[in-house]
Design a protein around this motif. Structure first.
Motif, short mmCIF file in Angstrom:
data_model
loop_
_atom_site.label_atom_id
_atom_site.label_comp_id
_atom_site.label_asym_id
_atom_site.label_seq_id
_atom_site.Cartn_x
_atom_site.Cartn_y
_atom_site.Cartn_z
N LEU A 73 -10.58 -1.93 3.77
CA LEU A 73 -10.62 -3.21 4.48
C LEU A 73 -9.57 -3.32 5.60
CD1 LEU A 73 -11.12 -5.49 1.34
CD2 LEU A 73 -12.87 -4.75 2.97
N ALA A 74 -8.72 -2.30 5.71
CA ALA A 74 -7.62 -2.37 6.68
C ALA A 74 -8.14 -2.51 8.12
CB ALA A 74 -6.77 -1.12 6.57
N ILE B 37 -14.45 5.99 7.12
CA ILE B 37 -13.81 5.56 5.85
C ILE B 37 -13.50 6.79 4.99
CG2 ILE B 37 -14.14 4.25 3.70
CD1 ILE B 37 -13.79 2.40 6.06
N ARG C 191 -10.46 8.36 6.42
CA ARG C 191 -9.26 7.53 6.22
C ARG C 191 -8.74 7.71 4.79
NH1 ARG C 191 -10.18 1.32 7.19
NH2 ARG C 191 -10.78 2.05 9.26
N ASP D 197 -7.31 -0.99 -6.11
CA ASP D 197 -6.85 -1.95 -5.09
C ASP D 197 -6.43 -1.24 -3.82
OD1 ASP D 197 -7.30 -4.40 -6.27
OD2 ASP D 197 -5.49 -4.30 -7.47
N GLU D 198 -5.76 -0.13 -4.01
CA GLU D 198 -5.29 0.62 -2.83
C GLU D 198 -6.48 1.14 -2.02
OE1 GLU D 198 -2.97 4.04 -3.88
OE2 GLU D 198 -3.01 4.73 -1.80
N MET E 132 0.85 -1.19 0.00
CA MET E 132 0.00 0.00 0.00
C MET E 132 0.89 1.26 0.00
SD MET E 132 -2.85 1.07 2.79
CE MET E 132 -3.36 -0.61 2.99
N HIS F 183 -5.13 9.90 2.88
CA HIS F 183 -4.24 9.47 1.79
C HIS F 183 -4.45 10.30 0.52
CE1 HIS F 183 -3.89 6.14 4.58
NE2 HIS F 183 -2.79 5.79 3.94
N CYS G 46 -9.44 -0.16 -1.90
CA CYS G 46 -10.05 -1.31 -1.23
C CYS G 46 -9.22 -1.75 -0.03
CB CYS G 46 -10.24 -2.47 -2.22
SG CYS G 46 -11.42 -2.08 -3.52
N ASP G 47 -7.89 -1.74 -0.19
CA ASP G 47 -7.02 -2.10 0.95
C ASP G 47 -7.27 -1.16 2.12
OD1 ASP G 47 -5.86 -4.10 -0.55
OD2 ASP G 47 -4.08 -2.94 -1.09
N LEU G 48 -7.37 0.15 1.81
CA LEU G 48 -7.58 1.13 2.88
C LEU G 48 -8.93 0.91 3.57
CD1 LEU G 48 -6.19 4.35 1.13
CD2 LEU G 48 -5.32 3.31 3.24
N ARG H 43 -13.48 -7.05 -4.92
CA ARG H 43 -12.80 -6.85 -3.65
C ARG H 43 -13.76 -6.61 -2.48
NH1 ARG H 43 -7.60 -4.97 -3.23
NH2 ARG H 43 -7.97 -5.66 -1.11
#
Ligand code: T4K
Length: 393
Positions: A392-393, A326, A329, A385-386, A1, A333, A388-390, A289
């Protein structure tokens, strides 16, 4: 990430045609000095859009809102003047919100952009809000009938996020009660239901060609219709109500699309299918995702609908972080999702005290839980993807 993005990732980014193509399109405008008032590009754009949308009737406008407002005007839903002609035009159209004693009523959704309701109110009509369903956030068609009174004139549903309304049910109710149906199809350009283009439902469908839309002409909009009688009326209303060199029959306004807009629309139309294909791949990645994650809900998709992937709304309902967390968050970024459509229209300041937002509980809840994630053709798959990663983190 990765860490914080240097340049912000915004909810959308306008699709741009190759610059040389647009510049080439400008030359005839310079040569002819014909800049607006239904020039050659305007007429060509109209012709091509009719083909693309599969509709026989279409009128262009300076923006989507004006298209909607003027479509409602064209259907003549305000009170008819008495036969002695005593009622002046301003008595028919110049109501302020709340001054709705004698007004016709229009059933609509509070879960939309401000434009939908403002277009109704600015026509002197009273919006009557009905709730949305919990699956795709369009109007809950099954219950519309309960709101119909002797003052009801029309239904203005919204294909919100490009999710198509229950058009068959809505038409059946409208036919039974002799109501007009005007679709706010701002998000649904180019979509189809069972092979039938979205422009073919209701009396009129309005499309927005704003810079933030899947397909744009910088600013712009269109009204698509089937009744050939509407063609002249819409054309005249957007041109001050002028019906001839020496006659003005309607209290119209200036809703004309100019040649620079039409040129941009013509350029973008060449690339539209490719753009939608790119959006589709990104939207599918988001779905791969995020679907099936406990507390995250995605709009239900129908097999019989051809989508344009206009928006990527995600509802956080019992997820370990709420919508606002969310949102914050991602913003840390430098990724800026949007809360489309929060707040609901029936709780706006300009309508305060006139409606009960509790009367549309699903809309109220979804508006407080939904986040629209970045989605545009040039968005890198890695950024999806990034994001989604953030989440789901
Ligand atoms: N009905 C519905 C259901 C609608 O959603 C809309 C418009 C209408 C009717 C009325 O149609 P128009 O009269 O607008 O044709 C945006 C749009 O301005 C608006 O067209 C759209 N709906 C609404 C949902 O979103 P904002 O205030 O959120 O836009 P803004 O300036 O914050 O832009 C959002 C993002 O788009 C930016 O973060 C970056 C990107 N962007 C923006 C602009 C202006 C670009 O990439 N290029 C640009 O030129 O309202």
């Amino acid at each position: 990430m990765t860490g914080r993005h240097e340049t912000p990732i915004l909810v959308t980014r306008s699709s741009m045609p190759p610059l040389e193509e647009y510049v080439e399109m400008l030359k005839p405008i310079w040569d002819s000095c014909w800049l607006t008032n239904m020039g050659e590009y305007h007429e060509e754009f109209k012709r091509q859009l009719k083909g693309y949308l599969g509709t026989s009737g279409l009128e262009l406008f300076v923006n989507g809102h004006t298209a909607l407002e003027m479509s409602i005007q064209a259907l003549n839903l305000t009170e008819e003047p008495p036969s002695d002609g005593a009622q002046a035009p301003w008595e028919r159209v110049a109501r302020t919100p709340g001054d709705w004693k004698e007004a016709g009523e229009v059933i609509t959704t509070p879960f939309s952009f401000s434009s939908t309701t403002h277009a109704i109110v600015r026509n002197g009509l009273k919006p009557v809000f009905w709730d949305i369903n919990d699956r795709d956030y369009t109007m809950d068609a099954g219950q519309i009938e309960a709101l119909i009174t002797e003052r009801t004139r029309a239904i203005v549903p919204v294909h919100v996020y490009g999710n198509l309304c229950d058009v068959e049910r809505i038409q059946e109710i409208a036919d039974r009660h002799h109501l007009k149906v005007i679709y706010d199809a701002a998000h649904a350009f180019g979509e189809a239901l069972g092979g039938t283009g979205v422009a073919n439902f209701g009396d009129i469908s309005m499309f927005s060609f704003h810079a933030t839309k899947v397909f744009h002409s910088i600013e712009g909009g269109a009204a698509a219709f089937r009744d050939p009688g509407l063609a002249d009326r819409l054309y005249q209303i957007k041109n001050f109500g002028i019906t001839g060199y020496e006659s003005v029959e309607y209290v119209g306004a200036n809703g004309k699309m100019n040649e620079f807009q039409a040129a941009m629309g013509l350029c973008n139309l060449r690339y539209l299918d490719r753009e939608i294909g790119k959006r589709r791949r990104l939207a599918e990645r988001y779905r791969e995702r995020l679907s099936g994650v406990s507390g995250i809900r995605l709009c239900e998709q129908r097999n019989d609908v051809t989508y344009n992937y206009a928006y990527m709304p995600v509802v956080f309902d019992g997820f370990r972080a709420d919508r606002d967390q969310i949102f914050a968050r991602l913003a840390e970024h430098n990724i800026h999702a949007r809360k489309y459509f929060y707040p609901c229209i029936n709780s706006y300041e300009c309508y305060r005290g006139l409606f009960d937002p509790e009367a549309t509980p699903v809309a109220r809840r979804i508006a407080s839980q939904v986040l629209t994630l970045p989605l545009y053709a040039e968005l890198p798959l890695e950024t999806v993807d990034e994001i989604c990663d953030l989440i789901l983190a």
